[in-house]
Design an enzyme around this catalytic site. Structure first.
Site, short mmCIF file in Angstrom:
data_model
loop_
_atom_site.label_atom_id
_atom_site.label_comp_id
_atom_site.label_asym_id
_atom_site.label_seq_id
_atom_site.Cartn_x
_atom_site.Cartn_y
_atom_site.Cartn_z
N THR A 137 0.83 -1.21 0.00
CA THR A 137 0.00 0.00 0.00
C THR A 137 0.86 1.26 0.00
O THR A 137 2.02 1.22 0.41
CB THR A 137 -0.89 0.00 1.27
OG1 THR A 137 -1.43 1.29 1.47
CG2 THR A 137 -0.09 -0.38 2.51
N ASP A 138 0.27 2.37 -0.43
CA ASP A 138 1.00 3.65 -0.36
C ASP A 138 1.11 4.13 1.08
O ASP A 138 1.89 5.03 1.38
CB ASP A 138 0.33 4.72 -1.23
CG ASP A 138 -1.12 5.01 -0.85
OD1 ASP A 138 -1.66 4.32 0.03
OD2 ASP A 138 -1.70 5.94 -1.44
N GLU A 139 0.33 3.51 2.00
CA GLU A 139 0.34 3.99 3.39
C GLU A 139 1.68 3.74 4.08
O GLU A 139 1.96 4.35 5.11
CB GLU A 139 -0.83 3.36 4.17
CG GLU A 139 -2.16 3.76 3.56
CD GLU A 139 -3.37 3.39 4.41
OE1 GLU A 139 -3.26 3.34 5.64
OE2 GLU A 139 -4.43 3.15 3.81
N TYR A 163 -1.55 -0.84 10.96
CA TYR A 163 -1.77 -1.46 9.64
C TYR A 163 -0.58 -1.16 8.72
O TYR A 163 0.04 -2.09 8.18
CB TYR A 163 -3.06 -0.93 9.00
CG TYR A 163 -3.15 -1.21 7.52
CD1 TYR A 163 -3.25 -2.51 7.04
CD2 TYR A 163 -3.11 -0.17 6.58
CE1 TYR A 163 -3.31 -2.78 5.67
CE2 TYR A 163 -3.18 -0.43 5.21
CZ TYR A 163 -3.28 -1.73 4.77
OH TYR A 163 -3.32 -1.99 3.41
N LYS A 167 2.30 -3.68 7.12
CA LYS A 167 2.52 -3.84 5.67
C LYS A 167 3.98 -3.49 5.34
O LYS A 167 4.63 -4.16 4.54
CB LYS A 167 1.57 -2.94 4.87
CG LYS A 167 0.11 -3.35 4.92
CD LYS A 167 -0.18 -4.71 4.29
CE LYS A 167 -0.01 -4.75 2.80
NZ LYS A 167 -0.44 -6.06 2.23
P1 NAD Z 1 -9.74 -7.26 2.09
O1 NAD Z 1 -9.70 -7.03 3.56
O2 NAD Z 1 -10.97 -6.92 1.33
O3 NAD Z 1 -9.44 -8.80 1.78
C1 NAD Z 1 -8.43 -9.52 2.43
C2 NAD Z 1 -8.63 -11.00 2.13
O4 NAD Z 1 -7.56 -11.72 2.76
C3 NAD Z 1 -9.95 -11.56 2.68
O5 NAD Z 1 -10.58 -12.36 1.71
C4 NAD Z 1 -9.51 -12.41 3.88
O6 NAD Z 1 -10.34 -13.52 4.12
C5 NAD Z 1 -8.11 -12.84 3.43
N1 NAD Z 1 -7.25 -13.14 4.59
C6 NAD Z 1 -7.07 -12.40 5.71
N2 NAD Z 1 -6.22 -13.00 6.55
C7 NAD Z 1 -5.85 -14.16 5.95
C8 NAD Z 1 -4.99 -15.21 6.32
N3 NAD Z 1 -4.34 -15.22 7.50
N4 NAD Z 1 -4.81 -16.23 5.45
C9 NAD Z 1 -5.46 -16.26 4.26
N5 NAD Z 1 -6.32 -15.31 3.87
C10 NAD Z 1 -6.50 -14.27 4.71
O7 NAD Z 1 -8.47 -6.49 1.51
P2 NAD Z 1 -8.33 -5.74 0.13
O8 NAD Z 1 -8.85 -4.37 0.27
O9 NAD Z 1 -8.79 -6.61 -0.97
O10 NAD Z 1 -6.73 -5.62 0.05
C11 NAD Z 1 -5.95 -6.66 -0.50
C12 NAD Z 1 -4.49 -6.31 -0.36
O11 NAD Z 1 -4.23 -5.07 -0.98
C13 NAD Z 1 -4.03 -6.17 1.08
O12 NAD Z 1 -2.75 -6.73 1.18
C14 NAD Z 1 -3.99 -4.67 1.31
O13 NAD Z 1 -3.01 -4.34 2.26
C15 NAD Z 1 -3.61 -4.18 -0.07
N6 NAD Z 1 -4.08 -2.83 -0.41
C16 NAD Z 1 -5.41 -2.52 -0.30
C17 NAD Z 1 -5.85 -1.25 -0.67
C18 NAD Z 1 -7.30 -0.86 -0.63
O14 NAD Z 1 -7.63 0.30 -0.89
N7 NAD Z 1 -8.22 -1.76 -0.37
C19 NAD Z 1 -4.91 -0.29 -1.12
C20 NAD Z 1 -3.57 -0.67 -1.22
C21 NAD Z 1 -3.17 -1.94 -0.87
#
Ligand code: NAD
Length: 342
Positions: A137-139, A163, A167
């Protein structure tokens, strides 16, 4: 990866992971193994359109379980991994940081160990083409002030929440598995994603859901924090293009130049709702009247903004979705799912 390969996707039942899976199943000939623990954040409805496809496989596994991971590698022999599984909600990380350390740090470490063990024993040609894409993430870059230049890939890490710190830790592990062991990793940093199937705890779905329910739309502080938004399907395409054309050991920022304050975004959503679902609850004149400000959360970053010129220049990826049309699509998807409009 022009022919059919096996791509292991962790966290594929989540918001971004499911968009990546829909994209790969619908637009390529590859097979997908979705490895997900199915936490509260998972939404299998987001995979309904692909779940019966014979190139799609699902395994309920926790990335912290080394034996289970080894078994998946053994069984499926994947050609690549896109690692998205994580605890992803900043507010939850403030109240319950342990889960974030467990999944984001220990889980990524365990996945790296298992991947490395598997990769080391691959035949030379498979070893060379294997990729481990780590979705960050950009965070991790911390916050920007109003006039500061956007985050680039060389911006120093300065995470401010449990968080983003978890990351950042996982990013460092991934980098070190490349530098120390040669595991072919690539890291991406995307900005805030929005689009269909996002969990209702996140800002955009919560504004839409509260507005339609006639509940207060709660905005932190004065709503002046700035976020930079990308439509989730654009990010899914970016992640796939990094998998295909990214350079091992590199990092790529992914964004779409859509900066907005939280209050301006909430007002935009209210305006779209005024048009598409006017007076859904008859007592509401304008949805924006439901907006209320609540005390700010601790460590709340003021501004994120991503410079994604590197991925455009080196890989040729560009976002397709315009912010206005993307928000409108998101609202329409929500209204459809609740059968408010047909
Ligand atoms: P989300 O919370 O919607 O989904 C996370 C998924 O991971 C869920 O399906 C959950 O069941 C699964 N999960 C959690 N813990 C687990 C474990 N121990 N083992 C297996 N599966 C597990 O998240 P998202 O928004 O889809 O984000 C996905 C990735 O992208 C993350 O790594 C997040 O840090 C990164 N990200 C998200 C955003 C955003 O805006 N949503 C932005 C930048 C980066």
């Amino acid at each position: 990866m022009s022919d059919s390969k096996k791509i292991l996707i962790t966290g594929g039942a989540g918001f971004i992971g499911s968009a990546v899976i829909r994209y790969i199943i619908e637009q390529t000939a590859h097979q997908v193994i979705n490895l997900d623990k199915l936490t509260y954040a998972a939404n299998l409805q987001a995979l309904q359109s692909v779940s019966t496809n014979n190139r799609y496989f699902f395994e309920k596994v926790d990335i912290c379980h080394r034996h289970a991971l080894d078994h998946i590698f053994e069984q499926y022999q994947p050609n690549a991994i896109i690692h998205l599984a994580a605890e992803s909600h900043v507010d939850r990380s403030i109240n319950h940081p342990a889960k974030f350390i467990e999944t984001n740090v220990i889980g990524t470490f365990t996945l790296l160990e298992s991947s490395y063990h598997y990769w080391q024993n691959l035949a030379k040609d498979l070893k060379e083409t294997f990729r481990f894409i780590h979705v960050s993430t950009d965070e991790v870059y911390g916050e920007l002030q109003q006039n500061e230049s956007k985050f680039t890939e060389s911006t120093p890490y300065a995470p401010n929440s449990p968080y983003s710190a978890s990351k950042a830790s996982s990013d460092h592990l991934v980098r070190s598995w490349y530098k120390t062991y040669g595991l072919p990793t690539i890291i991406t940093h995307s900005t805030n994603n929005y689009g269909p199937f996002q969990h209702p705890e996140k800002l955009i779905p919560s504004v839409i859901a509260n507005a339609l329910a006639g509940r207060p739309i709660l905005i932190y502080g004065e709503g002046l924090q700035m976020r930079d938004w990308i439509y989730v399907e654009d990010n899914a395409k970016a992640l796939y293009s990094v998998l295909i054309n990214g350079k091992i050991g590199e990092t790529y920022n992914i964004g779409a130049n859509n900066e907005s304050t939280n209050i301006a975004l909430a007002e935009k959503l209210c305006k779209i709702l005024d048009e598409l679902a006017p007076q859904y609850k008859s007592s509401i004149i304008k949805y924006r009247d439901l907006i209320q400000f609540v005390s700010d959360r601790p460590g709340h970053d003021y501004r994120y903004a991503i410079d994604s010129s590197k991925i455009t220049k080196e890989i040729g990826w560009q976002p397709q979705e315009d912010f206005e049309s993307g928000l409108r699509k998101t609202v329409i998807a929500y209204l459809n799912s609740k059968q408010i409009i047909g």
